[in-house]
Design an enzyme around this catalytic site. Sequence first.
Site, PDB file in Angstrom:
ATOM      1  N   HIS A  33       0.871  -1.179   0.000  1.00  0.00           N
ATOM      2  CA  HIS A  33       0.000   0.000   0.000  1.00  0.00           C
ATOM      3  C   HIS A  33       0.909   1.231   0.000  1.00  0.00           C
ATOM      4  CE1 HIS A  33      -2.799   2.928   1.854  1.00  0.00           C
ATOM      5  NE2 HIS A  33      -3.776   2.106   1.529  1.00  0.00           N
ATOM      6  N   ASP A  72       3.125  -4.654   8.008  1.00  0.00           N
ATOM      7  CA  ASP A  72       1.918  -3.832   7.903  1.00  0.00           C
ATOM      8  C   ASP A  72       0.717  -4.765   8.052  1.00  0.00           C
ATOM      9  OD1 ASP A  72      -0.274  -2.421   7.117  1.00  0.00           O
ATOM     10  OD2 ASP A  72       0.532  -1.761   5.189  1.00  0.00           O
ATOM     11  N   GLN A  90      -4.518  -5.082   6.962  1.00  0.00           N
ATOM     12  CA  GLN A  90      -5.556  -5.969   6.428  1.00  0.00           C
ATOM     13  C   GLN A  90      -5.663  -7.287   7.192  1.00  0.00           C
ATOM     14  OE1 GLN A  90      -7.865  -5.218   4.324  1.00  0.00           O
ATOM     15  NE2 GLN A  90      -7.014  -3.219   3.878  1.00  0.00           N
ATOM     16  N   LYS A 117     -10.190  -0.810  10.738  1.00  0.00           N
ATOM     17  CA  LYS A 117     -10.318  -1.954   9.831  1.00  0.00           C
ATOM     18  C   LYS A 117     -10.735  -3.209  10.583  1.00  0.00           C
ATOM     19  CE  LYS A 117      -7.292  -0.083   6.419  1.00  0.00           C
ATOM     20  NZ  LYS A 117      -7.806   0.296   5.117  1.00  0.00           N
ATOM     21  N   CYS A 168      -4.746   2.470  -3.772  1.00  0.00           N
ATOM     22  CA  CYS A 168      -3.539   2.968  -3.095  1.00  0.00           C
ATOM     23  C   CYS A 168      -2.383   1.990  -3.272  1.00  0.00           C
ATOM     24  CB  CYS A 168      -3.771   3.221  -1.607  1.00  0.00           C
ATOM     25  SG  CYS A 168      -4.968   4.489  -1.301  1.00  0.00           S
TER      26      CYS A 168
HETATM   27  N1  PMP Z   1      -1.703  -0.695   4.669  1.00  0.00           N
HETATM   28  C1  PMP Z   1      -2.688  -1.386   4.082  1.00  0.00           C
HETATM   29  C2  PMP Z   1      -2.386  -2.767   3.554  1.00  0.00           C
HETATM   30  C3  PMP Z   1      -3.961  -0.846   3.983  1.00  0.00           C
HETATM   31  O1  PMP Z   1      -4.944  -1.542   3.406  1.00  0.00           O
HETATM   32  C4  PMP Z   1      -4.203   0.442   4.510  1.00  0.00           C
HETATM   33  C5  PMP Z   1      -5.572   1.096   4.405  1.00  0.00           C
HETATM   34  N2  PMP Z   1      -6.219   0.922   3.206  1.00  0.00           N
HETATM   35  C6  PMP Z   1      -3.147   1.123   5.114  1.00  0.00           C
HETATM   36  C7  PMP Z   1      -1.908   0.525   5.177  1.00  0.00           C
HETATM   37  C8  PMP Z   1      -3.327   2.483   5.691  1.00  0.00           C
HETATM   38  O2  PMP Z   1      -4.201   2.437   6.783  1.00  0.00           O
HETATM   39  P1  PMP Z   1      -4.756   3.776   7.426  1.00  0.00           P
HETATM   40  O3  PMP Z   1      -5.365   4.567   6.304  1.00  0.00           O
HETATM   41  O4  PMP Z   1      -5.764   3.314   8.417  1.00  0.00           O
HETATM   42  O5  PMP Z   1      -3.617   4.488   8.042  1.00  0.00           O
END
Ligand code: PMP
Length: 420
Positions: A124, A201, A204, A227, A365
Site C-alpha cells: 500500500h 503492515d 488488512q 479496519k 492505493c
Molecule cells: N496498509 C494497508 C495494507 C492498507 O490496506 C491500509 C488502508 N487501506 C493502510 C496501510 C493504511 O491504513 P490507514 O489509512 O488506516 O492508516
Amino acid sequence: MEKFTFTSFRQQFPILEDLINGHALVYFDNAATTQKPICVIDSYQNYYQLNNANVHRASHALSARATLAFENVRGKVRTFINANTNKEIIWTKGSTESINLVAQSWGRSTLQVNDEIVLSYSEHHANIVPWQIVAQQTGAKIKVLPLTLSGQIDVEQLESVIGERTRIVCFGHISNVIGKINPIKEIIRVARKYKALTLVDGAQAIAHLKVDVRALDCDFYVFSAHKMYGPTGVGVLYGKRELLEKMPPYQAGGEMIKAVSFEQTTFNDLPHKFEAGTPNIAGVVALGSTITFLEQQGHAALLEYETRLKQYCFDKLSTVEGLTYIVNEAPDIPVFSFTLANQHNHDVATALDSVGIAVRSGHHCAMPLMQYLHIDGCIRLSLSAYNSFEEVDFVVQQLKSIRKSMLEENEKTGTFEHKE
Ligand code: PMP
C-alpha cells in the site's frame, strides 16, 4: 453476548439496515473500513457523556477515571497481539502514522548513504511513500521484492533482494488488493540472517487473523482500529522494547516529556515518549470495546464463517463470464480483485452502487502493484463476517447483468468484444 452466529453478529451493525439508492445496502468495501457495532458506537458516546477529561495530567477524579480507561486499553491491545509489555504499544492515528513514525524516528536516525530499505511490489502507498521520503533524506536506497503468480512475496527471490546492505524489510502481512497471506516467517528469517529489522503492515490482517507478535518475532507491527470494527483515527505501533528505547521521539510537545527548560528537555519513558499531545482518548476507549466485542464472538467461529463465505464468493464470481481475477489463486481472506472484459472498473462500481452495492474500483492505493500486474486498476469486493451468502448471490447476479447489457449494447452498435 453469546458467541458468533451470523444473525446475532449482523444485528450489531445498525448501518447495515440502511437503504442506498432505494436498495438494501450491500457493504462490500470492508478492506477500506469496516462498519462499527453498536457497542463500539455506544462506548465512544459514553466516554464523552460520562468520562471525558484529559489523560495523565490532572489530579482530579475525572482525569484519573479517563486515564485508567485509556491505559487499560493499552493492556488489552498488548494481550490481543501478545506483546511483552504495555511499553511496546504506541498509540497513533492509524497504520499510516505508525509507519511514518518508524521511518522518521528509527529510519532518519539510523539509515546511511547506500543502506537499503526492502519493500514488496504489493505494498500500500502507506508502506512505500514514508520510506521514499526517508530514503531521500538519508541517501538510502529502496529495493523491491517480487511476487509469485499467486500474488505472494516470492520466497525463492528473497536472497536476491535482501542482503548485507539491507537495514529493514517492510511488507504487508496481507495485501489490500490480493488478499493472500505473505510468507512472513520466511521473510523474517532471511531478514534476521542479514541483521535487518522487519516491519509488518498488519492493516488488512488484524480483522481476520490471530496476530501474535512474539510468535512472528517481527520488530514492528502496525494496524488501524477502523479496519477491525473499531473507530477511525486510532492505530497501533507495536515495536520491540529495546528498539523503541533507542529510537528518538517522532513528534514533540506535551505528554512526551519529563522536564523542559529552554536549555534542554528530558523525554518521557515508553510508551509516552512517542505520544506527543492529547491523544484520541475516546477512540482508544472505543477500541477497547472493539476488542471485547471480538473476543466475545470467538475468533474460531468468526474465521470459520468467513472461510465458508470466501470460498462461496470465489466460486460464484468465477461463474461470471469475462471476469478475470488479478492473480491466479483464491485469496486467504475475503478480498477479491478482478477486471471485467471491456468494462471500465469505475463504470462497474457505479452500476453496482446504483443498486446499493458498495465496492471499490481503481488502484487501491497500490499504484506500483497495478504497474507490476500491467493493469490500470481493478474492482475489489472485500467482505466481512456480517455479509451474507444472499448478498454474494445478488452481487454476482448484478455483475452478470452488467455484462449482458454491455454485450447487447455492442450487438446493437456492431462492436465486437476484444479478446485478450
Ligand atoms: N496498509 C494497508 C495494507 C492498507 O490496506 C491500509 C488502508 N487501506 C493502510 C496501510 C493504511 O491504513 P490507514 O489509512 O488506516 O492508516
